[in-house]
Design an enzyme around this catalytic site. Structure first.
Site, mmCIF file in Angstrom:
data_model
loop_
_atom_site.group_PDB
_atom_site.id
_atom_site.type_symbol
_atom_site.label_atom_id
_atom_site.label_comp_id
_atom_site.label_asym_id
_atom_site.label_seq_id
_atom_site.Cartn_x
_atom_site.Cartn_y
_atom_site.Cartn_z
ATOM 1 C CD GLU A 382 -2.787 -1.101 2.486
ATOM 2 O OE1 GLU A 382 -2.533 -0.241 3.355
ATOM 3 O OE2 GLU A 382 -3.711 -1.921 2.571
ATOM 4 C CB SER A 383 0.292 4.621 -1.480
ATOM 5 O OG SER A 383 -0.918 4.912 -0.791
ATOM 6 C CB CYS A 384 -0.083 4.439 3.925
ATOM 7 S SG CYS A 384 0.263 5.088 5.579
ATOM 8 N N GLY A 385 2.269 2.491 3.462
ATOM 9 C CA GLY A 385 3.393 1.699 3.954
ATOM 10 C C GLY A 385 4.643 1.927 3.131
ATOM 11 C CD GLN A 388 4.922 4.071 8.687
ATOM 12 O OE1 GLN A 388 4.273 3.097 8.307
ATOM 13 N NE2 GLN A 388 4.684 4.661 9.842
#
Length: 452
Positions: A382-385, A388
Protein backbone atom coordinates in the site's frame (compact mmCIF):
# COMPACT_ATOMS: atom_id res chain seq x y z
CA UNK A 1 5.62 -17.71 4.91
CA UNK A 2 7.96 -14.68 4.77
CA UNK A 3 6.41 -11.50 6.12
CA UNK A 4 6.65 -8.48 3.80
CA UNK A 5 9.20 -5.89 4.87
CA UNK A 6 7.97 -2.79 6.67
CA UNK A 7 9.59 0.18 8.44
CA UNK A 8 9.78 -1.67 11.79
CA UNK A 9 11.83 -4.55 10.35
CA UNK A 10 13.89 -2.65 7.78
CA UNK A 11 17.64 -3.06 8.21
CA UNK A 12 18.74 0.56 8.16
CA UNK A 13 22.12 -0.16 6.53
CA UNK A 14 20.49 -2.30 3.85
CA UNK A 15 18.44 0.79 3.05
CA UNK A 16 21.64 2.50 1.94
CA UNK A 17 21.90 0.10 -1.00
CA UNK A 18 18.18 0.34 -1.70
CA UNK A 19 18.30 4.14 -1.81
CA UNK A 20 21.38 4.43 -4.03
CA UNK A 21 20.05 1.84 -6.48
CA UNK A 22 22.72 -0.81 -5.96
CA UNK A 23 20.12 -3.26 -4.65
CA UNK A 24 16.83 -3.89 -6.40
CA UNK A 25 15.14 -5.33 -3.30
CA UNK A 26 15.59 -5.43 0.47
CA UNK A 27 16.60 -9.09 0.09
CA UNK A 28 19.36 -8.14 -2.39
CA UNK A 29 20.62 -5.47 -0.01
CA UNK A 30 20.70 -7.95 2.87
CA UNK A 31 22.51 -10.49 0.70
CA UNK A 32 25.13 -7.82 -0.02
CA UNK A 33 25.62 -7.11 3.70
CA UNK A 34 26.00 -10.84 4.36
CA UNK A 35 29.12 -10.80 2.18
CA UNK A 36 30.70 -8.22 4.49
CA UNK A 37 32.80 -9.59 7.36
CA UNK A 38 35.77 -8.76 9.58
CA UNK A 39 38.50 -10.76 11.35
CA UNK A 40 39.80 -9.17 14.55
CA UNK A 41 43.25 -10.19 15.83
CA UNK A 42 44.01 -9.59 19.51
CA UNK A 43 47.39 -9.60 21.18
CA UNK A 44 48.49 -10.53 24.72
CA UNK A 45 47.57 -7.04 25.98
CA UNK A 46 43.93 -8.17 25.97
CA UNK A 47 44.50 -10.16 29.18
CA UNK A 48 45.21 -7.20 31.47
CA UNK A 49 44.21 -4.03 29.59
CA UNK A 50 40.81 -2.42 30.09
CA UNK A 51 41.27 -0.16 27.01
CA UNK A 52 42.10 -3.13 24.76
CA UNK A 53 39.08 -5.06 26.00
CA UNK A 54 36.85 -2.00 25.62
CA UNK A 55 38.06 -1.53 22.04
CA UNK A 56 37.34 -5.18 21.22
CA UNK A 57 33.84 -5.23 22.73
CA UNK A 58 32.93 -1.95 21.05
CA UNK A 59 34.13 -3.15 17.65
CA UNK A 60 32.20 -6.42 17.94
CA UNK A 61 29.02 -4.62 19.01
CA UNK A 62 29.25 -2.16 16.13
CA UNK A 63 30.49 -4.41 13.33
CA UNK A 64 28.11 -7.33 13.82
CA UNK A 65 25.17 -4.96 13.22
CA UNK A 66 26.52 -3.85 9.84
CA UNK A 67 28.86 -6.58 8.56
CA UNK A 68 26.33 -9.39 8.49
CA UNK A 69 28.83 -11.97 7.25
CA UNK A 70 30.23 -12.06 10.76
CA UNK A 71 32.89 -10.74 13.13
CA UNK A 72 35.44 -13.38 14.08
CA UNK A 73 38.08 -13.01 16.80
CA UNK A 74 41.49 -14.66 16.46
CA UNK A 75 43.95 -15.03 19.34
CA UNK A 76 41.60 -14.54 22.29
CA UNK A 77 42.26 -17.03 25.12
CA UNK A 78 38.93 -18.40 26.28
CA UNK A 79 39.84 -17.93 29.95
CA UNK A 80 40.62 -14.20 29.68
CA UNK A 81 38.88 -12.43 32.57
CA UNK A 82 36.64 -9.54 31.51
CA UNK A 83 37.81 -6.24 33.02
CA UNK A 84 35.91 -3.79 30.83
CA UNK A 85 32.90 -2.07 32.43
CA UNK A 86 31.02 -2.57 29.16
CA UNK A 87 30.20 -6.18 29.98
CA UNK A 88 29.09 -8.06 33.08
CA UNK A 89 30.28 -11.39 31.65
CA UNK A 90 33.02 -13.15 33.62
CA UNK A 91 35.15 -13.77 30.52
CA UNK A 92 35.90 -11.67 27.45
CA UNK A 93 35.00 -14.64 25.23
CA UNK A 94 31.53 -14.76 26.79
CA UNK A 95 31.10 -11.02 26.21
CA UNK A 96 32.13 -11.38 22.57
CA UNK A 97 29.59 -14.14 22.00
CA UNK A 98 26.82 -12.23 23.76
CA UNK A 99 27.46 -9.21 21.53
CA UNK A 100 27.22 -11.31 18.37
CA UNK A 101 30.86 -12.08 17.60
CA UNK A 102 32.50 -15.47 17.17
CA UNK A 103 35.82 -17.02 18.15
CA UNK A 104 37.92 -18.44 15.34
CA UNK A 105 41.23 -20.31 15.20
CA UNK A 106 42.21 -18.88 11.82
CA UNK A 107 41.82 -15.99 9.39
CA UNK A 108 38.82 -16.04 7.06
CA UNK A 109 40.12 -15.77 3.45
CA UNK A 110 38.91 -12.68 1.65
CA UNK A 111 37.93 -10.72 4.74
CA UNK A 112 39.72 -7.57 5.87
CA UNK A 113 41.45 -7.63 9.26
CA UNK A 114 41.60 -5.47 12.36
CA UNK A 115 44.44 -5.57 14.87
CA UNK A 116 44.22 -4.83 18.61
CA UNK A 117 47.54 -5.05 20.41
CA UNK A 118 50.74 -6.84 19.38
CA UNK A 119 50.13 -9.62 16.86
CA UNK A 120 51.82 -11.04 13.74
CA UNK A 121 50.82 -8.95 10.75
CA UNK A 122 47.72 -10.38 9.08
CA UNK A 123 46.98 -10.24 5.34
CA UNK A 124 46.06 -6.86 3.88
CA UNK A 125 43.88 -4.92 4.12
CA UNK A 126 44.40 -4.64 7.85
CA UNK A 127 43.75 -1.78 10.25
CA UNK A 128 45.56 -1.28 13.53
CA UNK A 129 43.34 0.29 16.15
CA UNK A 130 45.43 2.65 18.22
CA UNK A 131 44.90 5.37 20.81
CA UNK A 132 46.67 7.66 23.24
CA UNK A 133 45.42 10.43 25.50
CA UNK A 134 42.22 11.86 24.02
CA UNK A 135 43.03 10.56 20.50
CA UNK A 136 41.99 7.41 18.70
CA UNK A 137 41.78 5.96 15.22
CA UNK A 138 43.22 3.41 12.83
CA UNK A 139 46.40 3.11 10.77
CA UNK A 140 47.39 0.48 8.19
CA UNK A 141 48.72 -2.40 10.28
CA UNK A 142 51.82 -2.73 8.09
CA UNK A 143 52.93 0.83 8.82
CA UNK A 144 54.95 1.73 11.94
CA UNK A 145 52.53 4.37 13.29
CA UNK A 146 51.25 3.32 16.70
CA UNK A 147 50.27 5.42 19.67
CA UNK A 148 50.92 4.73 23.35
CA UNK A 149 47.89 2.59 24.11
CA UNK A 150 48.80 2.35 27.80
CA UNK A 151 48.06 6.05 28.37
CA UNK A 152 44.53 6.73 27.18
CA UNK A 153 41.42 8.58 28.18
CA UNK A 154 38.59 6.03 28.44
CA UNK A 155 36.77 7.19 25.29
CA UNK A 156 39.83 6.93 23.02
CA UNK A 157 39.68 3.13 22.45
CA UNK A 158 35.91 3.37 21.89
CA UNK A 159 36.54 6.04 19.27
CA UNK A 160 39.21 3.89 17.61
CA UNK A 161 36.78 0.97 17.39
CA UNK A 162 34.05 3.14 15.84
CA UNK A 163 36.45 4.48 13.22
CA UNK A 164 37.64 0.95 12.45
CA UNK A 165 34.05 -0.18 11.89
CA UNK A 166 33.50 2.81 9.59
CA UNK A 167 36.61 2.02 7.55
CA UNK A 168 35.66 -1.66 7.27
CA UNK A 169 32.23 -0.72 5.94
CA UNK A 170 33.75 1.79 3.51
CA UNK A 171 36.13 -0.92 2.25
CA UNK A 172 33.37 -3.47 1.67
CA UNK A 173 30.94 -0.99 0.11
CA UNK A 174 33.63 0.61 -2.06
CA UNK A 175 32.73 4.07 -0.75
CA UNK A 176 36.29 5.23 -0.12
CA UNK A 177 39.22 4.11 -2.26
CA UNK A 178 41.73 4.69 0.56
CA UNK A 179 39.88 2.60 3.16
CA UNK A 180 42.48 0.16 4.45
CA UNK A 181 45.36 2.24 3.10
CA UNK A 182 45.20 5.39 5.20
CA UNK A 183 45.44 6.54 8.78
CA UNK A 184 42.15 7.95 10.04
CA UNK A 185 41.35 9.30 13.47
CA UNK A 186 40.24 12.16 15.68
CA UNK A 187 41.38 14.14 18.70
CA UNK A 188 38.58 14.61 21.23
CA UNK A 189 40.62 17.25 23.06
CA UNK A 190 41.23 19.36 19.93
CA UNK A 191 38.93 18.13 17.12
CA UNK A 192 40.44 18.94 13.73
CA UNK A 193 44.05 18.73 14.95
CA UNK A 194 46.51 16.02 13.89
CA UNK A 195 45.38 13.01 15.93
CA UNK A 196 48.70 11.15 15.55
CA UNK A 197 50.77 14.01 16.99
CA UNK A 198 51.62 14.03 20.68
CA UNK A 199 49.60 16.61 22.61
CA UNK A 200 51.01 17.63 25.97
CA UNK A 201 47.95 19.77 26.74
CA UNK A 202 45.70 16.71 27.10
CA UNK A 203 44.83 16.26 30.79
CA UNK A 204 44.35 13.03 32.68
CA UNK A 205 40.72 12.53 33.62
CA UNK A 206 40.06 13.77 37.15
CA UNK A 207 36.30 14.47 37.05
CA UNK A 208 33.21 12.91 35.51
CA UNK A 209 29.69 14.34 35.09
CA UNK A 210 27.28 13.15 37.77
CA UNK A 211 23.82 14.40 36.73
CA UNK A 212 22.56 14.19 33.13
CA UNK A 213 19.26 14.09 31.23
CA UNK A 214 19.31 11.96 28.05
CA UNK A 215 16.68 12.92 25.47
CA UNK A 216 16.05 10.15 22.94
CA UNK A 217 17.31 6.59 23.32
CA UNK A 218 17.80 5.45 19.76
CA UNK A 219 21.07 5.31 17.84
CA UNK A 220 22.56 8.38 19.55
CA UNK A 221 21.01 7.98 22.98
CA UNK A 222 22.23 4.41 23.30
CA UNK A 223 25.66 5.54 22.12
CA UNK A 224 25.68 8.09 24.97
CA UNK A 225 24.88 5.30 27.44
CA UNK A 226 27.65 3.05 26.05
CA UNK A 227 30.18 5.87 26.34
CA UNK A 228 29.17 6.86 29.85
CA UNK A 229 29.55 3.24 30.95
CA UNK A 230 33.07 3.17 29.48
CA UNK A 231 34.15 6.02 31.78
CA UNK A 232 35.91 5.12 35.06
CA UNK A 233 33.03 5.64 37.45
CA UNK A 234 33.35 3.76 40.74
CA UNK A 235 30.70 1.95 42.75
CA UNK A 236 30.51 4.87 45.15
CA UNK A 237 30.70 7.67 42.58
CA UNK A 238 28.33 7.03 39.69
CA UNK A 239 25.90 9.28 37.88
CA UNK A 240 22.18 10.02 38.13
CA UNK A 241 20.57 9.84 34.70
CA UNK A 242 17.10 10.83 33.52
CA UNK A 243 16.26 8.72 30.45
CA UNK A 244 13.54 10.12 28.20
CA UNK A 245 11.99 8.19 25.33
CA UNK A 246 8.40 7.15 24.58
CA UNK A 247 9.17 4.50 21.94
CA UNK A 248 9.55 0.73 21.92
CA UNK A 249 12.39 -1.29 20.43
CA UNK A 250 11.66 -2.63 16.96
CA UNK A 251 13.58 -5.11 14.85
CA UNK A 252 15.10 -2.25 12.85
CA UNK A 253 16.79 -0.86 16.00
CA UNK A 254 19.05 -3.90 16.12
CA UNK A 255 20.82 -2.55 13.03
CA UNK A 256 21.60 0.88 14.50
CA UNK A 257 21.53 0.99 18.30
CA UNK A 258 24.18 -0.49 20.60
CA UNK A 259 21.88 -1.64 23.40
CA UNK A 260 19.05 -2.97 21.18
CA UNK A 261 18.81 -6.69 20.54
CA UNK A 262 16.19 -8.92 18.93
CA UNK A 263 15.32 -10.32 22.36
CA UNK A 264 14.13 -6.83 23.42
CA UNK A 265 11.66 -6.22 20.59
CA UNK A 266 8.50 -4.64 22.00
CA UNK A 267 10.08 -3.39 25.23
CA UNK A 268 10.23 0.32 26.02
CA UNK A 269 13.61 1.76 25.11
CA UNK A 270 13.87 3.62 28.40
CA UNK A 271 13.48 0.43 30.42
CA UNK A 272 16.00 -1.51 28.34
CA UNK A 273 18.62 1.23 28.64
CA UNK A 274 17.88 1.73 32.34
CA UNK A 275 18.36 -1.99 33.05
CA UNK A 276 21.70 -1.97 31.26
CA UNK A 277 22.95 1.16 33.03
CA UNK A 278 21.74 0.12 36.47
CA UNK A 279 23.62 -3.18 36.11
CA UNK A 280 26.72 -0.97 35.89
CA UNK A 281 25.92 1.08 38.97
CA UNK A 282 24.12 4.11 37.52
CA UNK A 283 20.97 5.50 39.10
CA UNK A 284 18.27 6.04 36.49
CA UNK A 285 14.90 7.78 36.27
CA UNK A 286 12.67 6.97 33.30
CA UNK A 287 10.50 9.56 31.53
CA UNK A 288 8.26 7.85 28.95
CA UNK A 289 6.77 10.92 27.27
CA UNK A 290 7.75 12.73 24.11
CA UNK A 291 10.08 15.68 24.62
CA UNK A 292 8.66 19.01 23.42
CA UNK A 293 7.66 22.54 24.32
CA UNK A 294 5.56 21.13 27.18
CA UNK A 295 8.63 19.62 28.91
CA UNK A 296 9.84 21.43 32.03
CA UNK A 297 12.80 20.50 34.19
CA UNK A 298 12.32 20.92 37.93
CA UNK A 299 15.01 22.50 40.11
CA UNK A 300 16.14 19.18 41.60
CA UNK A 301 16.55 17.42 38.24
CA UNK A 302 19.76 17.35 36.13
CA UNK A 303 20.59 20.69 34.54
CA UNK A 304 22.60 19.23 31.65
CA UNK A 305 20.79 17.56 28.75
CA UNK A 306 22.22 15.38 25.99
CA UNK A 307 19.89 15.27 23.01
CA UNK A 308 19.91 12.58 20.33
CA UNK A 309 16.53 12.93 18.63
CA UNK A 310 16.00 13.63 14.92
CA UNK A 311 12.67 15.42 15.35
CA UNK A 312 12.78 19.12 14.44
CA UNK A 313 9.87 20.02 16.71
CA UNK A 314 11.63 18.52 19.74
CA UNK A 315 14.98 20.07 18.85
CA UNK A 316 13.43 23.52 18.46
CA UNK A 317 12.18 23.29 22.07
CA UNK A 318 15.52 22.31 23.62
CA UNK A 319 16.14 25.70 25.25
CA UNK A 320 12.62 26.02 26.65
CA UNK A 321 12.79 23.17 29.19
CA UNK A 322 15.01 24.99 31.69
CA UNK A 323 18.35 23.24 31.22
CA UNK A 324 21.60 25.04 32.01
CA UNK A 325 23.46 23.29 29.17
CA UNK A 326 22.17 21.33 26.19
CA UNK A 327 24.52 19.33 23.97
CA UNK A 328 22.75 18.15 20.85
CA UNK A 329 23.95 15.77 18.15
CA UNK A 330 22.48 15.07 14.74
CA UNK A 331 23.25 12.62 11.94
CA UNK A 332 22.92 13.03 8.21
CA UNK A 333 20.24 11.24 6.21
CA UNK A 334 20.08 9.58 2.82
CA UNK A 335 22.75 7.74 0.84
CA UNK A 336 24.79 10.91 0.25
CA UNK A 337 24.80 12.29 3.80
CA UNK A 338 24.44 9.35 6.22
CA UNK A 339 28.09 9.73 7.29
CA UNK A 340 27.61 13.38 8.30
CA UNK A 341 27.69 14.36 11.96
CA UNK A 342 26.96 17.61 13.77
CA UNK A 343 27.07 18.73 17.38
CA UNK A 344 25.61 21.95 18.81
CA UNK A 345 25.67 23.34 22.33
CA UNK A 346 23.23 25.73 23.96
CA UNK A 347 23.12 28.44 25.04
CA UNK A 348 24.98 29.70 22.01
CA UNK A 349 25.07 32.44 19.42
CA UNK A 350 22.02 30.92 17.70
CA UNK A 351 18.93 29.68 19.45
CA UNK A 352 17.61 26.19 18.90
CA UNK A 353 14.25 27.59 17.76
CA UNK A 354 16.00 29.62 15.10
CA UNK A 355 17.88 26.56 13.83
CA UNK A 356 15.03 24.06 13.62
CA UNK A 357 11.68 25.84 13.53
CA UNK A 358 11.75 26.13 9.75
CA UNK A 359 12.18 22.33 9.50
CA UNK A 360 9.08 21.58 11.56
CA UNK A 361 6.58 19.76 9.36
CA UNK A 362 9.10 19.00 6.63
CA UNK A 363 9.11 15.35 5.61
CA UNK A 364 12.20 13.27 5.01
CA UNK A 365 13.29 12.83 1.43
CA UNK A 366 11.60 9.82 -0.09
CA UNK A 367 13.27 7.33 -2.42
CA UNK A 368 10.08 5.71 -3.71
CA UNK A 369 11.30 6.06 -7.29
CA UNK A 370 14.22 3.65 -6.73
CA UNK A 371 13.83 0.09 -8.09
CA UNK A 372 13.65 -1.55 -4.63
CA UNK A 373 10.54 0.43 -3.73
CA UNK A 374 8.92 0.13 -7.14
CA UNK A 375 9.16 -3.65 -6.84
CA UNK A 376 7.42 -3.48 -3.47
CA UNK A 377 4.71 -1.34 -5.06
CA UNK A 378 4.33 -3.82 -7.91
CA UNK A 379 4.05 -6.60 -5.34
CA UNK A 380 1.04 -4.86 -3.80
CA UNK A 381 2.42 -2.76 -0.93
CA UNK A 382 0.00 0.00 0.00
CA UNK A 383 1.11 3.57 -0.71
CA UNK A 384 1.09 4.55 2.96
CA UNK A 385 3.39 1.70 3.95
CA UNK A 386 5.62 2.35 0.95
CA UNK A 387 6.01 6.02 1.82
CA UNK A 388 6.75 5.18 5.45
CA UNK A 389 9.41 2.68 4.39
CA UNK A 390 11.03 4.86 1.73
CA UNK A 391 11.23 7.93 3.98
CA UNK A 392 13.15 6.17 6.78
CA UNK A 393 16.75 7.34 7.04
CA UNK A 394 19.84 5.25 6.38
CA UNK A 395 21.45 4.37 9.70
CA UNK A 396 24.72 2.83 10.83
CA UNK A 397 25.79 2.49 14.48
CA UNK A 398 29.38 3.64 14.09
CA UNK A 399 28.34 7.10 12.91
CA UNK A 400 26.17 7.56 16.00
CA UNK A 401 28.98 6.42 18.28
CA UNK A 402 31.52 8.84 16.76
CA UNK A 403 29.00 11.68 17.17
CA UNK A 404 28.44 10.46 20.72
CA UNK A 405 32.17 10.70 21.40
CA UNK A 406 32.02 14.38 20.46
CA UNK A 407 29.09 14.93 22.82
CA UNK A 408 30.52 13.17 25.89
CA UNK A 409 33.99 14.64 25.32
CA UNK A 410 32.41 18.10 25.24
CA UNK A 411 31.31 17.53 28.82
CA UNK A 412 34.72 16.21 29.79
CA UNK A 413 36.59 19.11 28.17
CA UNK A 414 34.48 21.62 30.07
CA UNK A 415 35.07 19.73 33.31
CA UNK A 416 38.85 19.91 32.71
CA UNK A 417 39.17 23.52 31.57
CA UNK A 418 39.49 22.79 27.87
CA UNK A 419 38.02 24.67 24.93
CA UNK A 420 34.22 24.65 24.93
CA UNK A 421 32.68 24.20 21.49
CA UNK A 422 29.50 25.78 20.19
CA UNK A 423 29.45 23.43 17.21
CA UNK A 424 31.40 20.68 15.50
CA UNK A 425 30.44 19.42 12.04
CA UNK A 426 31.97 17.07 9.53
CA UNK A 427 31.89 13.62 8.02
CA UNK A 428 33.01 10.26 9.35
CA UNK A 429 34.74 9.76 5.99
CA UNK A 430 36.99 12.83 6.55
CA UNK A 431 37.44 13.40 10.29
CA UNK A 432 40.59 15.44 9.64
CA UNK A 433 38.36 18.13 8.12
CA UNK A 434 35.95 18.51 11.00
CA UNK A 435 34.98 22.16 11.59
CA UNK A 436 34.48 23.63 15.04
CA UNK A 437 33.52 26.92 16.65
CA UNK A 438 34.49 27.76 20.21
CA UNK A 439 32.23 29.21 22.86
CA UNK A 440 32.86 31.34 25.94
CA UNK A 441 31.36 29.54 28.93
CA UNK A 442 31.50 29.69 32.71
CA UNK A 443 33.24 26.90 34.66
CA UNK A 444 31.22 23.67 34.74
CA UNK A 445 29.11 23.67 37.90
CA UNK A 446 26.31 21.23 37.15
CA UNK A 447 27.36 18.14 39.08
CA UNK A 448 30.52 16.04 38.97
CA UNK A 449 32.35 13.26 40.78
CA UNK A 450 36.08 12.95 41.28
CA UNK A 451 37.97 9.93 39.99
CA UNK A 452 39.79 8.22 42.84
Amino acid sequence: MTMPIDHTRLHRTAKYFMDNGRAGTHEEAMALLRRFGLTVHVGPEIAASVPHQTALLTLVNLARRTLLGGVEIVGLPEDTVCLSPLSKSPRVADAVLELGGALSPAVRPGWPNAVIGTVPLPPRPAWRMTWEGWRGGVVPAHQPDRLNEDAAMALAPVLAAAICAAEAFAFHSGDHLLAGRRGHGLSLWQPGKNWLASDETEPLLAYLPSRLWLIGLGNLGQAFAWLLAALPYTETATAQLVLQDFDRIASSNDSTSLLSFIRDIGRRKGRVVADWLEARGFETFIEERRFGEWTRRSADEPGVALCGVDNALARAALEDAGFDIVIEAGLGAGPEAFLSIAMHTFPGARRAKEMWSRQVGEGSKSFENMPAYQRLKDAGMESCGLTQLASRTVGVPFVGLIAGCLVISELLRRLHGGTALEFATGSVSALQDIETGSAAVAPYAYGHVAIG
